[in-house]
Design an enzyme around this catalytic site. Structure first.
Site, PDB file in Angstrom:
ATOM      1  N   SER A   1      -9.539   1.221   3.235  1.00 49.64           N
ATOM      2  CA  SER A   1      -8.834   2.062   2.280  1.00 49.64           C
ATOM      3  C   SER A   1      -7.741   1.324   1.504  1.00 49.64           C
ATOM      4  O   SER A   1      -7.177   1.881   0.573  1.00 49.64           O
ATOM      5  CB  SER A   1      -8.197   3.243   3.014  1.00 49.64           C
ATOM      6  OG  SER A   1      -7.246   2.783   3.964  1.00 49.64           O
TER       7      SER A   1
ATOM      8  N   SER B   1      -9.467  -1.045   7.441  1.00 48.99           N
ATOM      9  CA  SER B   1      -8.985  -0.834   6.074  1.00 48.99           C
ATOM     10  C   SER B   1      -8.315  -2.019   5.401  1.00 48.99           C
ATOM     11  O   SER B   1      -8.144  -2.002   4.192  1.00 48.99           O
ATOM     12  CB  SER B   1      -8.029   0.350   6.032  1.00 48.99           C
ATOM     13  OG  SER B   1      -8.778   1.518   5.894  1.00 48.99           O
TER      14      SER B   1
ATOM     15  N   LYS C   1       0.853  -1.194   0.000  1.00 51.64           N
ATOM     16  CA  LYS C   1       0.000   0.000   0.000  1.00 51.64           C
ATOM     17  C   LYS C   1       0.888   1.243   0.000  1.00 51.64           C
ATOM     18  O   LYS C   1       1.945   1.258   0.641  1.00 51.64           O
ATOM     19  CB  LYS C   1      -0.884  -0.044   1.255  1.00 51.64           C
ATOM     20  CG  LYS C   1      -1.953   1.038   1.335  1.00 51.64           C
ATOM     21  CD  LYS C   1      -2.811   0.836   2.582  1.00 51.64           C
ATOM     22  CE  LYS C   1      -3.920   1.852   2.717  1.00 51.64           C
ATOM     23  NZ  LYS C   1      -4.750   1.623   3.924  1.00 51.64           N
TER      24      LYS C   1
HETATM   25  N1  GLN Z   1     -12.810   3.942   7.268  1.00 49.38           N
HETATM   26  C1  GLN Z   1     -12.035   4.403   8.375  1.00 49.38           C
HETATM   27  C2  GLN Z   1     -11.596   5.819   8.170  1.00 49.38           C
HETATM   28  O1  GLN Z   1     -11.864   6.373   7.149  1.00 49.38           O
HETATM   29  C3  GLN Z   1     -10.866   3.486   8.645  1.00 49.38           C
HETATM   30  C4  GLN Z   1      -9.745   3.670   7.710  1.00 49.38           C
HETATM   31  C5  GLN Z   1      -8.571   2.785   7.971  1.00 49.38           C
HETATM   32  O2  GLN Z   1      -8.657   1.723   8.607  1.00 49.38           O
HETATM   33  N2  GLN Z   1      -7.425   3.235   7.478  1.00 49.38           N
HETATM   34  O3  GLN Z   1     -10.980   6.400   9.026  1.00 49.38           O
END
Ligand code: GLN
Length: 521
Positions: free
Chosen positions: A166, A190, A76
């Site tokens: 994400s 994520s 990532k």
């Molecule tokens: N969806 C959550 C956020 O937007 C978690 C994102 C993540 O785990 N990086 O903060």
């Protein structure tokens, strides 16, 4: 070859059935063929071929470094990679090349793994769809898989589905057969969310078990590197390589011995499986509920003790997460001021004007919005009311898990997401915050408590999209967690990804695959 697991392809490499260079070329070729997915931000072709050549020399000498030697992987784009762009999918860092490798990346290099590229994501990992990055949304490979046959044309342009996020680029990379493993990050789900929606195994380890050094932070007190693979055994192999204390990350903890040696056939008789009643949440689809019940029955029939448990503070998790996340974002993002890293605005009438326009130009509105509300929560007059209160509730959420596990429950079984992947056009009807609130309901509480959890692909929905279920264990019990996950994986009958990508899989009317056994694992 491309559809194999790490275990299988590693054997093929050692037996000389394919060379690391050939394997690497195949992955690079497939990346080109699947460009429509937008899974990669940077393809590291030159480095990959060089690393593959080095692995080849070692294998020819009969001296492989371990099971990951010569295995292509993806990372990532929020993990620092030396002299390779690390953008966080943001205009702010679009040309940023770090001078060092994140510890987890370095550990994979040390094992001879071959980096094929950096994957797409939501900007600074803020999101749950991989739709909110500066380089455009990631498309779910299953939109193009069976029963449609693999398509790369524009025919599906109107109804392709999102990957979740994400770490959607990483999930898509593993699912579309361009890499055998990928690193994601998991702060609120994520890694597990896109893992579930793309049909790959996604492990979020215990907080502190893997180093965060070189992972560009979102919420320091919750971030963990996540592992995505095609089988549970592969996730255990990778965890074994990555875990352990790091002098560069003071929150890391020593790994208990033999954490990742999985039992070949774990005996689930007499284990206690908890089903949290609060996870029967509004919006849970009939199909996901049906899979949850099916696997619950599977455990029961095999002799496990299944019981309903209560985690009463679950409902407050998302709102408290938002307060804590935005507060940490407000301070973490302060480093991006146009002086040290990344983008600098041409506006230079004053230092303050340069700061302001750099941040205006560099960040998307999701990031700016979180900085703004985070600073609001941290104002002297609000601090007690928001930040301190959210921390107190965080403790209550962690205590819920402690109480349930303290009563002798071994593992919790829950859905990973409410539904299968949404169509892009539907997904974008809501704003980033609302979407995250919906997507993270089942994954986020685990981050609050710092516990390990894994999402296991379970079935295909009627739309031929993956549904995943999540297992949660007490801290540092990854061995038990993954052993039970493997037991489950061997029985749920999720089709092998390569069969589906080739368009060969057949389905019954209920959406449950006809194949009894997955070849992965
Ligand atoms: N969806 C959550 C956020 O937007 C978690 C994102 C993540 O785990 N990086 O903060």
């Amino acid at each position: 070859m491309l559809g194999l697991t790490i275990r299988e392809v590693s054997r093929a490499l050692r037996e000389g059935k394919i060379s690391p260079t050939e394997l690497c070329r195949k992955c690079l070729h497939r990346i080109k063929k699947t460009q429509h997915l937008n899974a990669y931000i940077t393809v590291t072709e030159e480095l990959a071929l060089k690393q593959a050549q080095e692995a080849e020399t070692r294998l020819l000498q009969g001296k492989p470094k371990g099971p990951l030697d010569g295995i292509p992987f993806a990372v990532k784009d929020n993990f620092c990679t030396e002299n390779i762009k690390t953008t966080c999918a943001s205009r702010m860092l679009k040309d940023y090349t770090p001078p060092y490798n994140a510890t987890v990346v370095q550990k994979l290099f040390d094992q001879g793994a071959v980096l094929v590229g950096k994957t797409n994501m939501d900007e600074f990992a803020m999101g749950a769809g991989s739709t909110d990055g500066a380089f455009g949304p990631v498309r779910n490979p299953w939109s193009y898989a069976a029963p449609y046959g693999e398509k790369t044309d524009a025919a599906l342009d109107s109804n392709w589905t999102v990957t979740g996020g994400s770490s959607g680029g990483s999930a898509a990379a593993v699912a579309s057969l361009t890499s055998y493993l990928a690193l994601g990050s998991d702060t609120g789900g994520s890694t597990r969310n896109p893992g579930a929606l793309c049909g790959v195994v996604a492990l979020k380890p215990t907080y502190g078990l893997l180093s965060r050094h070189g992972l560009i932070p979102l919420v320091n007190s919750m971030d963990v590197p996540g592992i995505m693979t095609r089988s549970v055994s592969d996730a255990a192999i990778v965890l074994g390589v990555l875990q352990g204390q790091d002098v560069r990350d003071s929150t890391t903890i020593p790994a208990p011995p033999s954490l990742t040696e999985l039992s070949e056939d774990f005996d689930v008789r007499n284990i206690r499986v908890g089903i949290p009643k609060e996870y029967h949440a509004p919006g849970l689809s009939d199909e996901t509920l049906a899979q949850w019940s099916r696997v619950t029955d599977m455990f029961e029939r095999a002799g496990a003790r299944v019981e309903q448990v209560s985690l009463p503070h679950t409902q407050y998790s998302i709102v408290c997460y938002h307060v804590l996340c935005h507060a940490e974002v407000a301070s973490n993002m302060a480093r991006f001021d146009g002086l040290e890293y990344g983008h600098r605005s041409a506006v230079d009438s004053s230092t303050e004007a340069m700061y302001a326009s750099t941040r205006h130009e560099g960040f998307n509105d999701v990031v700016r919005g979180r900085i703004l509300s985070g600073n609001y929560f941290l104002l002297k007059k609000n601090y007690q009311h928001y930040f301190v209160k959210a921390q107190r509730v965080r403790r209550l959420i962690a205590d819920d898990f402690k109480r349930v596990f303290g009563s002798g429950v071994d593992i919790l079984l829950t859905p990973t997401t409410l539904t299968d992947a949404a169509c892009y056009s539907d997904f974008m009807q809501e704003d980033n915050r609302t979407r995250s609130a919906q997507e993270d309901v089942f994954t986020q509480p685990v981050n609050m408590a710092g516990l390990p959890a894994v999402s296991v692909p379970t079935a295909l929905s009627r739309r031929c999209l993956p549904i995943g279920l999540q297992l949660i264990s007490p801290a540092l019990q990854e061995k038990k967690l993954l052993s039970i996950a493997k037991w489950m994986e061997q029985r749920v009958g999720f089709p092998s990804i390569s069969d589906c990508v080739d368009g060969k899989e057949s389905r019954t009317d209920t959406g449950v695959t006809k194949r009894e056994q997955t070849s992965a694992g």
